[in-house]
Design a protein around this motif. Structure first.
Motif, short mmCIF file in Angstrom:
data_model
loop_
_atom_site.label_atom_id
_atom_site.label_comp_id
_atom_site.label_asym_id
_atom_site.label_seq_id
_atom_site.Cartn_x
_atom_site.Cartn_y
_atom_site.Cartn_z
N SER A 265 -9.47 7.32 8.67
CA SER A 265 -10.66 7.56 7.87
C SER A 265 -10.40 8.54 6.73
O SER A 265 -10.74 8.28 5.57
N LEU A 266 -9.80 9.68 7.05
CA LEU A 266 -9.52 10.68 6.02
C LEU A 266 -8.50 10.15 5.02
O LEU A 266 -8.61 10.38 3.81
N ALA A 267 -7.48 9.41 5.51
CA ALA A 267 -6.48 8.84 4.60
C ALA A 267 -7.14 7.87 3.62
O ALA A 267 -6.81 7.85 2.43
N PHE A 268 -8.08 7.06 4.10
CA PHE A 268 -8.79 6.12 3.23
C PHE A 268 -9.56 6.88 2.15
O PHE A 268 -9.50 6.53 0.97
N ASP A 269 -10.28 7.92 2.55
CA ASP A 269 -11.06 8.68 1.58
C ASP A 269 -10.17 9.39 0.56
O ASP A 269 -10.52 9.50 -0.62
N ARG A 270 -9.02 9.86 0.99
CA ARG A 270 -8.08 10.47 0.04
C ARG A 270 -7.56 9.42 -0.95
O ARG A 270 -7.40 9.69 -2.14
N ALA A 296 -4.87 2.50 6.42
CA ALA A 296 -5.81 2.93 5.37
C ALA A 296 -5.52 2.21 4.06
O ALA A 296 -6.45 1.81 3.33
N MET A 297 -4.25 2.02 3.71
CA MET A 297 -3.90 1.31 2.49
C MET A 297 -4.35 -0.14 2.56
O MET A 297 -4.85 -0.70 1.58
N CYS A 298 -4.16 -0.77 3.71
CA CYS A 298 -4.61 -2.15 3.90
C CYS A 298 -6.12 -2.24 3.71
O CYS A 298 -6.64 -3.14 3.04
N LEU A 299 -6.85 -1.29 4.28
CA LEU A 299 -8.31 -1.30 4.18
C LEU A 299 -8.78 -1.07 2.74
O LEU A 299 -9.79 -1.65 2.31
N LEU A 300 -8.04 -0.26 1.97
CA LEU A 300 -8.39 -0.10 0.56
C LEU A 300 -8.12 -1.39 -0.20
O LEU A 300 -8.93 -1.81 -1.04
N ARG A 357 -21.07 -4.17 10.82
CA ARG A 357 -21.06 -3.41 9.57
C ARG A 357 -19.70 -2.79 9.34
O ARG A 357 -19.18 -2.06 10.18
N SER A 358 -19.12 -3.10 8.18
CA SER A 358 -17.82 -2.52 7.82
C SER A 358 -17.98 -1.05 7.49
O SER A 358 -18.88 -0.65 6.75
N LEU A 359 -17.08 -0.23 8.04
CA LEU A 359 -17.12 1.20 7.80
C LEU A 359 -16.25 1.61 6.62
O LEU A 359 -16.24 2.77 6.22
N TYR A 360 -15.49 0.65 6.08
CA TYR A 360 -14.55 0.95 5.00
C TYR A 360 -14.90 0.10 3.78
O TYR A 360 -14.42 -1.02 3.62
N GLN A 361 -15.77 0.64 2.94
CA GLN A 361 -16.21 -0.06 1.74
C GLN A 361 -16.15 0.88 0.54
O GLN A 361 -16.05 2.10 0.70
#
Length: 363
Positions: A265-270, A296-300, A357-361
């Motif tokens: 989660s934190l990696a995605f936000d960074r 996190a990179m995949c989710l971005l 609900r997706s948490l990574y948007q």
């Protein structure tokens, strides 16, 4: 600018499953390997959920890989397979039609099939799954509308080996994330997850018709042994390449963003902050370093895809390339052992989708 950080549930696998309480049971997708940790997440899910079903990819070692330690890796993987069959019984399905260097189209087809066949509650275990497989699988699981709850797990080893892989290919996009053939923008952002294996960033940029880019580094911290020394060797290599490529012109060193080794989660936000809220025009991601950062990179990459296709310009609105230098083989001692907490395998579970609900948007 103040960093925005969304709270997304994650923690020990047992804690996550007890709080989610999936009425219909969990379906696990994992991968067999020589590593002991490849069975930790499936085994823990089976222990905690009597209704669970397990699907494991058995990815073949390449025929060109014939050294003694690769034979050892194959024998150990066979031992893991036998242990899985014995321990999981009729709850286990093994998928054999996989090769490490399989054509991208075949891997994408496999990912689509796994997603379409998945029930509402899915756990993807990336502990021992190569990026060429888990990036398209995770992407298609995120796209599957019938999946209500999606969790990614990763098991911590006791330590990493001194030699982990070899026979690396040149930089190549991972299946699905091949950028945009209509995009030749000179303004590219390259975000690199700092790992162990040195890479040529100029090769990446030249492939994308750009010799200049805003290069940003994400340093996992704290890094497991022998990671810290190898990470700084990696960074020094990148810095020297940038200085050489600018042919003596003054330049700032690439910024280094520290990120926890076990916080998707934190990696995605960074990542979002480093890429203009995730909407930088052309983006290249290099997922080296620990698995949570790669997730996190995949989710971005997936979040940028969901922003859509521009029919008039025949291109993705936010073209994204995610690539890797795929090794031909993994050492049998890629990792050693399993880290335990109170006698239980240290399996981290990250919630990706909850109740549909997706948490990574991206906003």
């Amino acid at each position: 600018m103040t960093e925005h950080h969304q709270i997304r549930p994650f923690g020990p696998l047992e804690w996550v499953l007890k709080n989610l309480r999936a009425a219909d049971g969990w379906s696990v997708i994992g991968a067999l390997s020589a590593e002991e940790r490849c069975l930790s997440s499936p085994g823990e899910v089976a222990r905690l959920d009597a209704r669970s079903q397990i699907r494991m990819l058995d990815i073949e070692i390449e025929p060109r890989a014939t050294s003694l330690h690769l034979q050892t890796a194959a024998l150990r993987k066979d031992e893991r397979r036998f242990a899985a069959q014995k321990g999981l019984g009729d709850r286990l399905t093994i998928i054999d039609s996989c090769r490490l260097h399989q054509e991208d189209g075949a891997i994408i087809e496999l990912a689509i099939g796994l997603a379409e066949e998945s029930p509402p509650n899915v756990i993807l275990d990336v502990s021992a799954m190569p990026k060429r497989f888990f990036f398209p699988i995770l992407t298609h699981l995120c796209e599957a509308s019938q999946i209500e709850n999606l969790v990614v797990t990763n098991t911590s080893p006791l330590r990493y080996g001194d030699v982990m892989s070899g026979g690396w290919d040149d930089w190549k996009p991972l299946p699905i994330y091949d950028g945009d053939p209509f995009d030749h923008s000179p303004n590219v952002t390259l975000v690199v997850g700092v790992g162990y294996q040195l890479l040529s960033i100029q090769q990446i940029l030249e492939r994308n018709k750009s010799r200049t880019a805003a290069v940003k580094l994400m340093l996992p911290f704290p890094s497991l042994h022998p990671g810290l020394i190898e990470n700084w060797k990696f960074i020094r290599h990148i810095v020297r390449q940038r200085q050489a490529s600018l042919e003596g012109r003054q330049s700032e060193r690439p910024p280094i963003e520290r990120v926890p080794i076990s916080d998707v989660s934190l990696a995605f936000d960074r990542l979002v902050r480093l890429t203009e809220r995730g909407k930088t025009r052309s983006l290249i991601l290099a997922p080296y370093g620990p698995k949570p950062l790669s997730v996190a990179m995949c989710l971005l990459g997936f979040a940028r895809r969901t922003l859509g296709f521009d029919d008039e310009l025949e291109r993705w609105r936010y073209p994204t390339e995610i690539g890797y230098t795929q090794p031909a083989w993994y050492h049998p001692d890629y990792t050693a052992g399993i880290r335990l907490t109170n006698g239980v395998p240290d399996v981290a579970a990250f919630c990706i989708r909850l109740k549909g609900r997706s948490l990574y948007q991206l906003d």
